[in-house]
Design an enzyme around this catalytic site. Structure first.
Site, PDB file in Angstrom:
ATOM      1  N   LYS A  49       0.811  -1.027  -0.133  1.00 31.26           N
ATOM      2  CA  LYS A  49       0.025   0.059  -0.012  1.00 31.26           C
ATOM      3  C   LYS A  49       0.797   1.403   0.020  1.00 31.26           C
ATOM      4  CE  LYS A  49       0.244   0.648   4.757  1.00 31.26           C
ATOM      5  NZ  LYS A  49       0.817   1.936   5.367  1.00 31.26           N
ATOM      6  N   ARG A 115       2.382   9.605   5.064  1.00 25.66           N
ATOM      7  CA  ARG A 115       3.485  10.245   4.690  1.00 25.66           C
ATOM      8  C   ARG A 115       4.050   9.932   3.079  1.00 25.66           C
ATOM      9  NH1 ARG A 115       6.247   7.761   9.634  1.00 25.66           N
ATOM     10  NH2 ARG A 115       6.450   5.856   9.088  1.00 25.66           N
ATOM     11  N   ASN A 116       3.744   8.701   2.732  1.00 26.94           N
ATOM     12  CA  ASN A 116       4.202   8.412   1.447  1.00 26.94           C
ATOM     13  C   ASN A 116       3.217   9.251   0.201  1.00 26.94           C
ATOM     14  OD1 ASN A 116       6.210   6.017   1.364  1.00 26.94           O
ATOM     15  ND2 ASN A 116       4.567   5.542   2.913  1.00 26.94           N
ATOM     16  N   GLN A 144       8.418   4.235   3.636  1.00 26.09           N
ATOM     17  CA  GLN A 144       8.727   2.921   3.164  1.00 26.09           C
ATOM     18  C   GLN A 144       8.426   2.664   1.939  1.00 26.09           C
ATOM     19  OE1 GLN A 144       6.400   4.391   5.607  1.00 26.09           O
ATOM     20  NE2 GLN A 144       7.495   3.881   7.613  1.00 26.09           N
TER      21      GLN A 144
END
Length: 193
Positions: A49, A115-116, A144
């Site tokens: 995700k 945050r991504n 990540q």
């Protein structure tokens, strides 16, 4: 740098998780607990995700609107399910991705403000690399999605499956500077760039 983490099938002698005890310990009116035994599915959902969230952030940064973001999330969810079934078919359950909070709900949350997503969106708006935004905005935390995209790409390449996951691979290629963010719709359709 690739991850040294390896997913394995839980040993058959591992005692089953007592769902009722876990739920009793942690469930609250403001925090709902659903115990899921699909360890590989939950792990894959939690990792993949983040790649989808980056792609969604790219689309948001371009100002393409909610329908475009939803299209990326839909394709991303389908690729997450396909990845799980293709490589972990003995123990990944489709419903982990499509019905559980660890799947679709986590995907929606990450693609709406994680945050991504935020760093990808800012990278497009500022016309800088996502790594630059990461350094400026995350106070030492790491995204990540960027490392996962690299790991997934190399995993797929080693198995000759790159063409079967156009969103996951396209996101990696954008991160590497091989293609432009604006190419994402064509990449999602499997068109070569």
């Amino acid at each position: 740098k690739t991850s040294k983490v390896k997913l394995i099938v839980p040993p058959p002698d591992l005692p089953p998780i007592d769902h009722d005890i876990i739920k009793t310990l942690f469930h609250r009116p403001y925090f709902h607990v659903q115990v899921v035994s699909d360890v590989a599915g939950v792990s894959l959902g939690g990792a993949l995700k983040n790649i989808v969230a980056i792609a969604t952030g790219f689309v948001a940064g371009l100002g393409w609107g909610d329908n475009a973001k939803a299209a990326v999330m839909r394709v991303g969810l389908l690729e997450m399910v396909k990845f799980g079934k293709m490589f972990f078919s003995n123990n990944v359950h489709t419903k982990t991705f499509t019905e559980e909070s660890a799947g679709v709900a986590d995907l929606i949350t990450s693609c709406s403000g994680g945050r991504n997503y935020r760093c990808a969106k800012m990278s497009v708006e500022r016309k800088v690399s996502i790594q630059e935004v990461e350094k400026e905005e995350l106070n030492g935390q790491m995204l990540q999605g960027t490392s996962t995209a690299e790991d997934v790409y190399h995993f797929l390449k080693a198995r000759g499956k790159v063409d079967e996951f156009p969103l996951l691979v396209g996101t990696y290629r954008i991160l590497q500077g091989e293609v432009r963010v604006e190419d994402l719709p064509d990449l999602m359709e499997g068109k070569k760039k």
